[in-house]
Design an enzyme around this catalytic site. Structure first.
Site, PDB file in Angstrom:
ATOM      1  N   ASN A 184      -1.376  -9.301 -33.238  1.00  0.00           N
ATOM      2  CA  ASN A 184      -0.623  -8.317 -32.634  1.00  0.00           C
ATOM      3  C   ASN A 184       1.007  -8.524 -33.061  1.00  0.00           C
ATOM      4  O   ASN A 184       1.531  -9.680 -32.137  1.00  0.00           O
ATOM      5  CB  ASN A 184      -0.857  -8.307 -31.017  1.00  0.00           C
ATOM      6  CG  ASN A 184       0.007  -7.058 -30.280  1.00  0.00           C
ATOM      7  OD1 ASN A 184       0.690  -6.362 -30.994  1.00  0.00           O
ATOM      8  ND2 ASN A 184      -0.108  -7.130 -28.945  1.00  0.00           N
ATOM      9  N   LYS A 229       3.584  -6.956 -32.062  1.00  0.00           N
ATOM     10  CA  LYS A 229       4.412  -6.442 -31.041  1.00  0.00           C
ATOM     11  C   LYS A 229       5.566  -5.582 -31.620  1.00  0.00           C
ATOM     12  O   LYS A 229       5.283  -5.021 -32.638  1.00  0.00           O
ATOM     13  CB  LYS A 229       4.628  -7.530 -29.960  1.00  0.00           C
ATOM     14  CG  LYS A 229       3.595  -8.138 -29.358  1.00  0.00           C
ATOM     15  CD  LYS A 229       3.636  -9.171 -28.220  1.00  0.00           C
ATOM     16  CE  LYS A 229       2.502  -9.606 -27.958  1.00  0.00           C
ATOM     17  NZ  LYS A 229       2.642 -10.720 -26.828  1.00  0.00           N
ATOM     18  N   HIS A 271      -2.683  -3.112 -23.139  1.00  0.00           N
ATOM     19  CA  HIS A 271      -2.049  -4.491 -23.528  1.00  0.00           C
ATOM     20  C   HIS A 271      -1.344  -4.689 -22.059  1.00  0.00           C
ATOM     21  O   HIS A 271      -0.538  -3.624 -21.628  1.00  0.00           O
ATOM     22  CB  HIS A 271      -0.930  -4.418 -24.688  1.00  0.00           C
ATOM     23  CG  HIS A 271      -0.700  -6.043 -24.889  1.00  0.00           C
ATOM     24  ND1 HIS A 271       0.179  -6.535 -24.049  1.00  0.00           N
ATOM     25  CD2 HIS A 271      -0.997  -6.967 -25.745  1.00  0.00           C
ATOM     26  CE1 HIS A 271       0.506  -7.835 -24.498  1.00  0.00           C
ATOM     27  NE2 HIS A 271      -0.539  -8.009 -25.548  1.00  0.00           N
ATOM     28  N   GLU A 281       1.659  -5.945 -21.689  1.00  0.00           N
ATOM     29  CA  GLU A 281       2.995  -5.375 -21.730  1.00  0.00           C
ATOM     30  C   GLU A 281       3.231  -3.835 -21.480  1.00  0.00           C
ATOM     31  O   GLU A 281       4.118  -3.452 -20.858  1.00  0.00           O
ATOM     32  CB  GLU A 281       3.457  -5.859 -23.004  1.00  0.00           C
ATOM     33  CG  GLU A 281       3.805  -7.333 -22.994  1.00  0.00           C
ATOM     34  CD  GLU A 281       3.651  -7.874 -24.521  1.00  0.00           C
ATOM     35  OE1 GLU A 281       3.678  -7.424 -25.342  1.00  0.00           O
ATOM     36  OE2 GLU A 281       3.636  -9.224 -24.418  1.00  0.00           O
ATOM     37  N   GLU A 322      -6.700 -11.427 -21.915  1.00  0.00           N
ATOM     38  CA  GLU A 322      -5.314 -11.995 -22.105  1.00  0.00           C
ATOM     39  C   GLU A 322      -4.547 -12.346 -20.708  1.00  0.00           C
ATOM     40  O   GLU A 322      -4.247 -11.415 -20.226  1.00  0.00           O
ATOM     41  CB  GLU A 322      -4.392 -11.274 -23.009  1.00  0.00           C
ATOM     42  CG  GLU A 322      -5.050 -10.835 -24.168  1.00  0.00           C
ATOM     43  CD  GLU A 322      -4.043 -10.393 -24.983  1.00  0.00           C
ATOM     44  OE1 GLU A 322      -3.781 -10.878 -26.279  1.00  0.00           O
ATOM     45  OE2 GLU A 322      -3.106  -9.343 -24.763  1.00  0.00           O
ATOM     46  N   GLY A 379       2.629 -15.419 -24.441  1.00  0.00           N
ATOM     47  CA  GLY A 379       4.157 -15.806 -25.015  1.00  0.00           C
ATOM     48  C   GLY A 379       4.732 -16.874 -24.073  1.00  0.00           C
ATOM     49  O   GLY A 379       5.936 -16.970 -24.219  1.00  0.00           O
ATOM     50  N   SER A 389      -1.072 -17.278 -26.144  1.00  0.00           N
ATOM     51  CA  SER A 389      -0.637 -18.585 -26.815  1.00  0.00           C
ATOM     52  C   SER A 389      -1.468 -19.372 -27.718  1.00  0.00           C
ATOM     53  O   SER A 389      -1.676 -20.673 -27.843  1.00  0.00           O
ATOM     54  CB  SER A 389      -0.209 -19.435 -25.858  1.00  0.00           C
ATOM     55  OG  SER A 389       1.183 -18.708 -25.081  1.00  0.00           O
TER      56      SER A 389
HETATM   57  P1  13P Z   1       1.149 -14.855 -27.762  1.00  0.00           P
HETATM   58  O1  13P Z   1      -0.011 -15.313 -28.795  1.00  0.00           O
HETATM   59  O2  13P Z   1       2.387 -14.773 -28.304  1.00  0.00           O
HETATM   60  O3  13P Z   1       1.034 -15.557 -26.513  1.00  0.00           O
HETATM   61  O4  13P Z   1       0.724 -13.209 -27.527  1.00  0.00           O
HETATM   62  C1  13P Z   1      -0.554 -12.789 -26.950  1.00  0.00           C
HETATM   63  C2  13P Z   1      -0.677 -11.352 -26.962  1.00  0.00           C
HETATM   64  O5  13P Z   1      -0.148 -10.824 -26.175  1.00  0.00           O
HETATM   65  C3  13P Z   1      -1.723 -10.950 -28.068  1.00  0.00           C
HETATM   66  O6  13P Z   1      -1.882  -9.300 -27.681  1.00  0.00           O
END
Ligand code: 13P
Length: 251
Positions: free
Chosen positions: A9, A11, A95, A97, A167, A173, A212
């Site tokens: 992803n 983002k 997601h 976010e 997740e 992150g 992560s």
């Molecule tokens: P990270 O791997 O940067 O922690 O992000 C995970 C994520 O949100 C994938 O959709």
């Protein structure tokens, strides 16, 4: 047997130049044949990435799509049928976010989930608890509720063509990863919840862990019985690191 899957992803990252570089890097990887590998670029770059990865055995998905399946008057949105037409296979739905920053509700996410399936895309439903919810001992309740909100409306068979990504919000992150056992416990609970309705669907659905994941911790996570691969954020922006994660899923 479930096929392992590793999804990147991206983002809201990338410029025209960096996407060229990343796509070329991905195209040069030697990937394990038994692993489904997919990348999710910003929608702006989807066509560029599809062209750049042609024949490389890497699927492309979108990070978001509209609540309606077909193109039409809906300013600023991209229809799942448009994504399918240009060659996307997957779309992320829910997601954290988008749930937290954009404020997408379960109701809106359900519409997106259904529209994606109607258009021939496979939705990757993302679920997970916040740190406060984990500390309050509510992890399984929260994840169970997010999953139920789809099952209750569309039925269990909807998961015959869907992927689920667990997740934990506190691991996204942050560099904090759920331990393999913590992740396995939640994945097992998700599969059990599905199996209570339909054992065959539960056995077949790919459950990805996200939060992560990097090359250094991927093998241990993917070695757990109910973890079928990963949804990778930051580490998917580096082709070599992403390739190493894909290889960890193949072992
Ligand atoms: P990270 O791997 O940067 O922690 O992000 C995970 C994520 O949100 C994938 O959709």
């Amino acid at each position: 047997m479930r096929r392992p899957m590793v999804a990147g992803n991206w983002k809201m990252h990338g410029t025209r130049a960096s996407v060229v570089e990343l796509t070329q890097g991905l195209g040069n990887l030697s990937l394990p044949s038994g692993v489904e590998v997919a990348v999710f670029p910003p929608s702006l770059f989807i066509n560029q990435v599809i062209d750049g990865l042609e024949g490389k055995g890497i699927s492309v998905g979108a990070q978001n799509s509209a609540v309606l399946p077909e193109q039409g008057a809906l300013t600023g949105e991209v229809a799942p049928s448009q994504l399918a037409e240009v060659g996307c296979k997957y779309v992320l739905v829910g997601h954290s976010e988008r749930r937290q920053v954009i404020g997408e509700s379960d109701e809106v996410l359900n519409q997106k989930f259904a529209a994606a399936q109607q258009s021939g895309l496979t939705p990757v439903l993302c679920i997970g608890e916040t740190l406060a919810e984990r500390e309050a001992g509510e992890t399984l309740e929260v994840v169970g509720r997010q999953l139920s909100s789809v099952i209750d409306v569309f039925g269990i068979k909807a998961f015959a063509n869907a992927v689920i990504a667990y997740e934990p919000v506190w691991a996204i992150g942050t560099g904090l990863t759920a331990s393999p056992q913590q992740a396995q416990d939640v994945h097992a609970a998700i599969r059990k919840q599905l199996a209570a309705k339909d054992a065959e669907v539960a056995e077949g659905v790919q459950l990805l862990y996200g939060g992560s994941v990097k090359a250094a911790n991927a093998a241990e996570l993917f070695g757990m019985p109910d973890i079928d691969g990963g949804l990778i954020g930051g580490a998917s922006l580096n082709a070599d690191e992403f390739g190493a994660i894909c290889r960890a899923a193949g072992n």
